[in-house]
Motif scaffolding. Sequence first.
Motif, short mmCIF file in Angstrom:
data_model
loop_
_atom_site.label_atom_id
_atom_site.label_comp_id
_atom_site.label_asym_id
_atom_site.label_seq_id
_atom_site.Cartn_x
_atom_site.Cartn_y
_atom_site.Cartn_z
N PRO A 152 0.83 -1.20 0.00
CA PRO A 152 0.00 0.00 0.00
C PRO A 152 0.87 1.25 0.00
CG PRO A 152 -0.82 -1.60 1.59
CD PRO A 152 0.50 -2.10 1.10
N GLY A 153 0.48 2.23 -0.85
CA GLY A 153 1.24 3.47 -0.92
C GLY A 153 2.46 3.40 -1.80
N LYS A 154 2.78 2.22 -2.32
CA LYS A 154 3.93 2.06 -3.20
C LYS A 154 3.47 2.06 -4.66
CE LYS A 154 6.84 1.52 0.20
NZ LYS A 154 7.92 2.50 0.49
N ALA A 155 4.38 2.48 -5.53
CA ALA A 155 4.04 2.51 -6.95
C ALA A 155 4.40 1.18 -7.60
CB ALA A 155 4.81 3.64 -7.64
N MET A 156 3.61 0.81 -8.62
CA MET A 156 3.91 -0.40 -9.38
C MET A 156 3.72 -0.08 -10.86
SD MET A 156 0.53 -2.79 -8.91
CE MET A 156 1.26 -4.01 -9.99
N GLU A 157 4.37 -0.88 -11.69
CA GLU A 157 4.30 -0.69 -13.14
C GLU A 157 3.53 -1.83 -13.77
OE1 GLU A 157 8.19 -0.14 -14.76
OE2 GLU A 157 8.59 1.71 -13.64
N LEU A 158 2.58 -1.48 -14.65
CA LEU A 158 1.83 -2.47 -15.41
C LEU A 158 1.33 -1.76 -16.67
CD1 LEU A 158 -1.68 -2.97 -13.83
CD2 LEU A 158 -0.06 -1.29 -12.99
N HIS A 159 0.43 -2.38 -17.40
CA HIS A 159 -0.05 -1.80 -18.65
C HIS A 159 -1.49 -1.32 -18.50
CE1 HIS A 159 3.51 -3.65 -20.43
NE2 HIS A 159 3.30 -2.88 -21.48
N GLY A 160 -1.78 -0.16 -19.12
CA GLY A 160 -3.13 0.37 -19.16
C GLY A 160 -3.70 0.20 -20.57
N LEU A 161 -5.01 0.49 -20.67
CA LEU A 161 -5.72 0.33 -21.94
C LEU A 161 -6.42 1.65 -22.28
CD1 LEU A 161 -6.51 -1.77 -24.15
CD2 LEU A 161 -8.62 -2.14 -22.83
N ARG A 162 -6.07 2.23 -23.43
CA ARG A 162 -6.70 3.47 -23.86
C ARG A 162 -8.07 3.18 -24.48
NH1 ARG A 162 -2.27 6.98 -23.62
NH2 ARG A 162 -0.27 6.02 -24.22
N GLN A 163 -8.82 4.24 -24.69
CA GLN A 163 -10.14 4.09 -25.29
C GLN A 163 -10.06 3.48 -26.68
OE1 GLN A 163 -12.22 7.72 -26.26
NE2 GLN A 163 -14.22 6.82 -25.75
N ASP A 164 -8.97 3.80 -27.42
CA ASP A 164 -8.82 3.27 -28.78
C ASP A 164 -8.28 1.84 -28.81
OD1 ASP A 164 -6.19 3.58 -28.04
OD2 ASP A 164 -5.74 5.17 -29.50
N GLY A 165 -8.10 1.23 -27.62
CA GLY A 165 -7.63 -0.16 -27.55
C GLY A 165 -6.13 -0.32 -27.47
N GLY A 166 -5.39 0.76 -27.52
CA GLY A 166 -3.94 0.68 -27.44
C GLY A 166 -3.46 0.53 -26.01
N GLU A 167 -2.50 -0.37 -25.82
CA GLU A 167 -1.91 -0.57 -24.50
C GLU A 167 -0.71 0.36 -24.33
OE1 GLU A 167 -1.02 -4.49 -23.25
OE2 GLU A 167 -2.94 -5.34 -23.87
N PHE A 168 -0.42 0.71 -23.09
CA PHE A 168 0.75 1.55 -22.79
C PHE A 168 1.20 1.25 -21.37
CE2 PHE A 168 -2.88 3.78 -21.16
CZ PHE A 168 -2.45 4.44 -20.03
N PRO A 169 2.47 1.44 -21.10
CA PRO A 169 2.97 1.20 -19.74
C PRO A 169 2.60 2.36 -18.82
CG PRO A 169 4.75 1.93 -21.14
CD PRO A 169 3.55 1.76 -22.03
N LEU A 170 2.21 2.03 -17.59
CA LEU A 170 1.86 3.07 -16.64
C LEU A 170 2.43 2.75 -15.27
CD1 LEU A 170 -0.57 1.84 -14.65
CD2 LEU A 170 -1.95 2.25 -16.68
N GLU A 171 2.47 3.78 -14.45
CA GLU A 171 2.89 3.64 -13.05
C GLU A 171 1.68 3.99 -12.18
OE1 GLU A 171 6.89 5.00 -11.17
OE2 GLU A 171 5.45 6.61 -10.86
N LEU A 172 1.30 3.08 -11.28
CA LEU A 172 0.08 3.22 -10.48
C LEU A 172 0.43 3.31 -8.99
CD1 LEU A 172 -3.02 3.04 -10.01
CD2 LEU A 172 -2.75 0.55 -10.00
N SER A 173 -0.12 4.36 -8.35
CA SER A 173 -0.04 4.49 -6.89
C SER A 173 -1.47 4.52 -6.36
CB SER A 173 0.70 5.78 -6.50
OG SER A 173 2.02 5.77 -6.96
N LEU A 174 -1.78 3.67 -5.38
CA LEU A 174 -3.15 3.53 -4.90
C LEU A 174 -3.19 3.78 -3.39
CD1 LEU A 174 -5.90 2.71 -6.13
CD2 LEU A 174 -5.45 0.41 -5.25
N SER A 175 -4.19 4.53 -2.97
CA SER A 175 -4.37 4.80 -1.53
C SER A 175 -5.87 4.73 -1.19
CB SER A 175 -3.82 6.17 -1.15
OG SER A 175 -4.48 7.19 -1.86
N ARG A 176 -6.14 4.45 0.05
CA ARG A 176 -7.53 4.32 0.51
C ARG A 176 -7.93 5.60 1.24
NH1 ARG A 176 -11.30 0.42 1.52
NH2 ARG A 176 -12.63 0.72 3.35
N TRP A 177 -9.17 6.04 1.03
CA TRP A 177 -9.66 7.22 1.72
C TRP A 177 -10.95 6.90 2.45
CZ3 TRP A 177 -14.54 8.69 0.35
CH2 TRP A 177 -14.99 8.32 -0.92
N GLU A 178 -11.23 7.67 3.48
CA GLU A 178 -12.46 7.54 4.26
C GLU A 178 -12.97 8.94 4.56
OE1 GLU A 178 -11.91 5.18 7.69
OE2 GLU A 178 -11.44 3.34 6.59
#
Length: 574
Positions: A152-178
């Motif tokens: 949690p709170g760390k970044a990871m690299e994976l692939h995203g999907l654009r609206q036109d169907g093209g994949e691209f590499p992205l960096e994702l950081s995720l956090s929980r809110w209340e």
Amino acid sequence: MAEGRSEIRLSPSLRGRIERFLAAAGPALEEFPPLETQKLVSELYVHQMELHLRNEELRRKQVVVQRFLHRQEEIQSEERFRSMAQTAIDAVISTDERGRIISWNQGAQAIFGYQEDEVLDQHLAILFPERYRAACRRKVERRRFSGMVPFPGKAMELHGLRQDGGEFPLELSLSRWEAGANSGYTAIIRDISKRWALTLALEGAAHKWRTTFDAIGDGVFLLNLDYEILQCNHAMSDQVRKPFGEIIGRRCHKVVHRRSSPIDGCPFVRMKKSRRRETLILRRDDCWFKIAVDPILDDDGNLRGGVHVTTDITTMMLAQEALKETLARLKRNMDETVAVLAATAGSRDPYTAGHQHNVAQLACAIAREMGLSPEQFEGIRVIGLLHDIGKVAVPAELLSKPGKLSELEFGIIKSHSLMGYEILKRIEFPWPVALAVLQHHERLDGSGYPGRLPGAEICLEAKIIAVADVVEAMSSHRPYRSSLGIDRALEEIFQGRGVCYDPEIVDACISLFTQKGFSFGQEPFLILSPADETGAAQGGPGPGREPAAVRSEETPVQKGKSAAKKSGGLEGRQ
């Protein structure tokens, strides 16, 4: 009104009664009428209750105000967050507890291509390729994203999907809110396509560099200033017969020479001082190596290390040794050939044999005196031994005929230089042997033969042979005349200096006899004492050695010509 309290206004009559009561009671409060006291206490209690009720109402109003202010701060904070999120380059996406998108900024629109109304209430999984979606949904349902976010709170690299169907590499950081009873997740997503492209380019360049580095046939070290090996190619590993693990990080003298300090003459040590390439030829067992070390400089010109290149030159050294042996053998063969040719000329006239040897000796001494190269020196030696080879075509009786020669006979003898050229021109000497043999009777003023060439067209070797030829011929005995002596010979070339003979060559020749103690048949030459070192610097043979004039009414050059005519042609019968 004090904070948290309310002022109770008493009626004037009640206030007067309380004041009189307190003033009259004094220390004898217990003597005050009970009825009056009870009535007063009751009225005070009523007023106290009124005061309490008013204080409670005030507290309730304060709580409402505080809640309102806190909500206003929350609203302002949310507005600031929305403003920052909307202007951020990265995608900032918020979801509810179920993973449904509830907030979508302009950065997300630019990265994924979706408008906000197209993704609101859609599951976050639509932003990833199919291979990630099932795991994403499961993790959201279980309120865990460990499959996509390892920590949690760390970044990871994976692939995203654009609206036109093209994949691209992205960096994702995720956090929980209340927020009160509500909760969810905020994802910050960055498009790292350029970073990945750069990384792939760097990896490709590194792979190419490593491939090229290992393809180099020479052994290569990259060293820091402490002699530690930073990089090493396969060729060097093979040369030192050690794996990379026993090379990298260790000092080169330890790896290569098995020493605790650099060897004597170490090129790296010398390079650190000179800051330029240093080399060393090193032999190990039966192998030869050439070591070259070049400096590594930073942008400011500071020395940071060196490139150490080791080339196996064993084959080259063996080839050089073989070449030296071949050249020595060829030289011996050539010397034997020259000796045979010289002996051929000498077999018909013993005077010619001795003359060629003496001319070669004096010509070599002149060449050394003039500082000519070893190659020129060797060429002049060969030319001197062969300069009269053409006399093999001249009848022997003419070469040793006493008395004066006829014009025809003298012309036959003069043809020996051309005949010598014809004999030698087909032999590929590394020097202009045939040309010098042809020209050795030419003179600077164009009075020589066979071509009557001016000095500019006469080769240097021929000019040297010409001086040595005249000196040796005039100072030696011949069947057709007695020796004229060395003084007479030096007088001849001195008087012809700059006219018939090259001045530098004449000066060198005179210096050999007057200062260096040269004599024919003696090698190395005897050096005269300092008291006898005279002459050449003053422009002549020197005091005490001035050649005697044969006839005082003739110039020295004319005397030489007269003597030649009387003996049947000195210039042709040398």
